[in-house]
Scaffold this active site. Sequence first.
Site, short mmCIF file in Angstrom:
data_model
loop_
_atom_site.label_atom_id
_atom_site.label_comp_id
_atom_site.label_asym_id
_atom_site.label_seq_id
_atom_site.Cartn_x
_atom_site.Cartn_y
_atom_site.Cartn_z
N CYS A 68 0.66 -1.14 -0.29
CA CYS A 68 -0.58 -0.07 -0.05
C CYS A 68 0.40 1.59 -0.18
O CYS A 68 1.72 1.98 1.01
CB CYS A 68 -0.93 -0.10 1.05
SG CYS A 68 -2.08 1.45 1.35
N CYS A 71 0.31 3.35 2.55
CA CYS A 71 0.10 2.93 3.70
C CYS A 71 1.57 3.49 4.70
O CYS A 71 2.33 4.06 5.05
CB CYS A 71 0.57 1.79 3.87
SG CYS A 71 -1.68 1.15 3.98
#
Length: 144
Positions: A68, A71
């Site tokens: 991600c 993230c």
Amino acid sequence: MSTSNVTCPKCNATNRIPTDRLKDGPKCGKCKAALFIGKPINLSAANVAAVLNHNEIPVLVDCWADWCGPCKQFAPTFEQAARDLEPKLRLAKLDTERNQQIAGRWQIRSIPTLILFKKGKEVSRLAGAVPLQQLKKWLAEQGV
């Protein structure tokens, strides 16, 4: 004198610390490791129950995955939050790919997702990567 239970990030032992001494660098009574390390601890099936249920200070969990992009961009912000906000808050990270059962139980639908727990119960969540000041403002709104 009031006390707070705090779990050790190394051995998961519960330590009862006088609340007014939380900022004094307390160490674990069992393994002697520092109770506050200025960085998020990693959650897994082995320690999630201890971290959430045995800390009397609130626990903020960053649910993330290695693939991600947002993230990864948010990770330094969360690290800085740990340095800024311990010991009034315990910060932890949950890799949703490695811990799919926990992510499913928590109904993680998008990442990053931040979940605030108090006394083992979810009290609020925030989806998406946010700047540090916005994170601190949101936490203040939650009474942290």
